[in-house]
Write a protein that holds these residues in place. Structure first.
Motif, short mmCIF file in Angstrom:
data_model
loop_
_atom_site.label_atom_id
_atom_site.label_comp_id
_atom_site.label_asym_id
_atom_site.label_seq_id
_atom_site.Cartn_x
_atom_site.Cartn_y
_atom_site.Cartn_z
N HIS A 292 77.60 -12.08 24.94
CA HIS A 292 77.78 -11.18 23.80
C HIS A 292 77.48 -11.89 22.48
N PHE A 293 77.04 -11.09 21.51
CA PHE A 293 76.82 -11.61 20.16
C PHE A 293 78.17 -11.93 19.52
N GLN A 294 78.18 -12.90 18.64
CA GLN A 294 79.44 -13.38 18.08
C GLN A 294 79.31 -13.64 16.58
N ARG A 328 81.49 2.28 19.83
CA ARG A 328 81.51 1.07 19.00
C ARG A 328 81.44 -0.11 19.97
N PRO A 329 80.22 -0.49 20.41
CA PRO A 329 80.07 -1.44 21.52
C PRO A 329 80.35 -2.88 21.12
N MET A 330 81.56 -3.09 20.62
CA MET A 330 81.95 -4.43 20.18
C MET A 330 83.46 -4.54 20.17
N ILE A 357 91.49 -15.71 10.88
CA ILE A 357 90.17 -15.77 11.50
C ILE A 357 89.80 -14.37 11.98
N LEU A 358 88.60 -13.95 11.61
CA LEU A 358 88.04 -12.72 12.14
C LEU A 358 86.98 -13.10 13.17
N ALA A 359 87.09 -12.58 14.36
CA ALA A 359 86.10 -12.86 15.41
C ALA A 359 85.66 -11.54 16.02
N TRP A 360 84.36 -11.26 15.91
CA TRP A 360 83.80 -10.04 16.45
C TRP A 360 82.75 -10.38 17.51
N TYR A 361 82.77 -9.65 18.61
CA TYR A 361 81.82 -9.84 19.71
C TYR A 361 81.18 -8.50 20.03
N ALA A 362 79.89 -8.50 20.31
CA ALA A 362 79.19 -7.25 20.61
C ALA A 362 78.38 -7.36 21.88
N ALA A 363 78.23 -6.25 22.57
CA ALA A 363 77.54 -6.22 23.86
C ALA A 363 76.03 -6.31 23.69
N LYS A 364 75.38 -7.01 24.60
CA LYS A 364 73.93 -7.19 24.61
C LYS A 364 73.25 -6.01 25.31
N ASP A 397 69.50 -4.33 19.98
CA ASP A 397 70.30 -5.52 19.67
C ASP A 397 70.39 -5.74 18.16
N LEU A 398 69.27 -5.58 17.47
CA LEU A 398 69.25 -5.80 16.03
C LEU A 398 70.17 -4.80 15.32
N ALA A 399 70.18 -3.56 15.79
CA ALA A 399 71.08 -2.56 15.21
C ALA A 399 72.53 -2.92 15.49
N THR A 400 72.81 -3.41 16.70
CA THR A 400 74.17 -3.81 17.06
C THR A 400 74.64 -4.97 16.19
N ILE A 401 73.76 -5.93 15.95
CA ILE A 401 74.11 -7.09 15.13
C ILE A 401 74.44 -6.66 13.70
N GLU A 402 73.69 -5.70 13.18
CA GLU A 402 73.99 -5.20 11.83
C GLU A 402 75.34 -4.48 11.81
#
Length: 501
Positions: A292-294, A328-330, A357-364, A397-402
């Protein structure tokens, strides 16, 4: 001839061993681990150790970098990779890079910070102990809801998971703030992050791999854990796994062990490596690799969330969890550092008291082309097929990262002020590598194993670890990994019992 050979001593391998041992106390079980034993109690989490003992353990489990301080290990970093302190901190003490000099192809972003560990207990002696359950499409669709929930419940018991139902004080106020910001129709409600921790008196203990193994050496006389032992390949005869070729890394001696069942739980990248080295190469092997993105950020807490304004409630230490939802895939986490049980190497008590600490993870977005590949000619530090990671990002993925960035900003604005803009962590730094030996409902070329983690086309061969998870997830995968290993090991034990009856 032994009953079960388990390759890997991390959470999945330990779950197999414990489950089989509990079901069949007379079974002979050999667990092999390529790394060394760590001084002290077997499988003990490093967060429970003294500072000196933790440092000693970390230096031992760094594979080719064993005994080397991280700054020295990273002195010669690859061209094109940010050599800043921020990047260097993506390789944690106790770990080593899969490839410190990755060669990317056109259009790839790679996983330059992909790391692993070699030592008894595997990543289970270093992990952060987060154990959220998967939600909505994170869950495995071809395992019934009741079956999966029962397995997750058992995994929580094995890991001694603590689930905070409610909290007063600062943590409760933060949960309400995040719920006001992020709850809505169809979204999994904001709550608290379960962790594999428990209280003993006034001390928080972190669950290492030893918690899973329990008293196995005492209750199962036929159990043996053999360290510094490399599994070079699984032995396959007449379409069935019959053992493995092992190497004693202290002497270089190579020998064979025959087994009725073989289980490969090396980790998310080395499990497919062992299969590849064994000539077991289904089409999906190594493919659909994902992590996952972090994004993680420090936030200066506002006066509304000043810890000094709330009564101390040490039994409510923890984090607020904003769970994954399909809409909200994160997954987001908010952790106040005041009275944190984690031993973090920065800041004095005054500085830490107003930090969160804020930590966010998103699905690939899962792609067949995202893969770990293995060489037929080149080898790694251990003499196994050298890895190369092929990894890209889609438009989705780019949209999810934003969206990940925007949600990081939203959560920060609600509780304070960011110290820096949210930035995507180096690929691989989450340490959660999934999909490379993914399970599937049918042998259709898109999976490596069946729902009970039996490798397609090779009888008596099982796999385990994060790599079996077939879905795109944002949640920490350890709980799911242990649940799936328990489910598979229960089936394996039944098969052994039928042979003996």
């Amino acid at each position: 001839m032994i009953d079960v050979l388990i390759i890997g001593s991390g959470p999945a391998g330990s779950t197999y061993a414990r489950t089989i041992g509990d079901a069949l106390p007379t079974a002979s079980i050999l667990m092999v681990e390529v790394g060394p034993r760590v001084p002290g109690e077997r499988g003990y989490h490093t967060m429970n150790m003294t500072d000196a003992a933790r440092t000693e353990a970390q230096l031992l489990t760094q594979g080719p970098d064993a005994g080397i301080e991280r700054a020295a290990a990273l002195a010669d970093i690859a061209p094109g990779i940010d050599p800043s302190l921020e990047f260097r901190q993506t390789i944690l003490p106790g770990l080593f890079f899969v490839d410190p000099r990755p060669k990317l192809q056109a259009g790839e972003v790679g996983l330059p910070a992909a790391s692993m560990v070699s030592g008894v207990g595997g990543m289970g002696i270093h992990w952060a102990t987060s154990t959220p359950r998967p939600h909505q499409s994170e869950r495995i669709p071809f395992i019934s809801a009741d079956d999966l929930d029962a397995a997750l419940t058992h995994a929580e018991q094995l890991l001694k998971v603590t689930k905070l139902q409610d909290a007063t004080g600062l943590l409760g106020a933060m949960r309400k703030a995040m719920a006001d910001e992020f709850d809505g129709p169809g979204l999994t409600p904001v709550g608290y992050l379960p962790t594999a921790t428990h209280w003993e008196g006034d001390r928080v203990l972190f669950s290492g791999t030893g918690v899973i193994l329990g008293e196995l050496e005492r209750t199962v006389p036929g159990f043996e854990l053999r360290s510094e032992t490399l599994a070079r390949r699984v032995l396959v005869e007449n379409g069935a796994a019959v053992g493995a070729e092992l190497q004693d890394r202290r002497t270089g001696e190579t020998y064979e062990v025959r087994a009725t069942r073989v289980v490969v739980c090396a980790d998310g990248l080395r499990t497919p490596q062992v299969l590849f080295a064994s000539g077991i190469r289904p089409k999906a092997l190594g493919h659909y690799l994902n992590e996952h993105f972090q994004m993680a950020s420090f936030v200066q807490l506002s006066d509304e969330f000043d810890p000094a304004a709330y009564p101390a409630d040490e039994q409510s230490l923890g984090s607020v969890l904003i769970p994954f939802s399909d809409a909200r895939p994160m997954q987001g986490g908010v952790t106040p550092l005041a009275n944190s049980a984690y031993k973090l190497p920065f800041g004095d008590d005054v500085t830490r008291s107003r930090l969160g600490i804020l930590a966010w993870y998103a699905a690939k977005d899962l792609q067949y082309s995202d893969a770990v590949e293995f060489s037929d000619t080149e080898t790694d530090f251990y003499g196994m097929p050298k890895m190369a990671i092929r990894y890209g990002r889609t438009e989705r993925d780019l949209a999810t990262i934003e969206e990940l960035r925007q949600n990081s900003l939203r959560s920060a604005a609600r509780i304070g002020t960011l110290h820096e803009e949210p930035a995507l962590a180096a690929g691989g730094s989450s340490l959660h590598y999934q999909g490379a030996v993914r399970m599937g409902e049918t042998d259709d070329g898109a999976s490596v194993c069946d729902p009970y983690l039996r490798v397609w086309g090779v009888d008596h061969l099982y796999v385990g670890g994060n790599g079996v998870i077939p879905t795109a997830t944002a949640a920490n995968p350890t709980l799911t990994t242990v649940a799936l290993a328990w489910r598979a090991a229960t089936e394996l034990a039944r098969g052994l019992e039928r042979i003996g009856s």
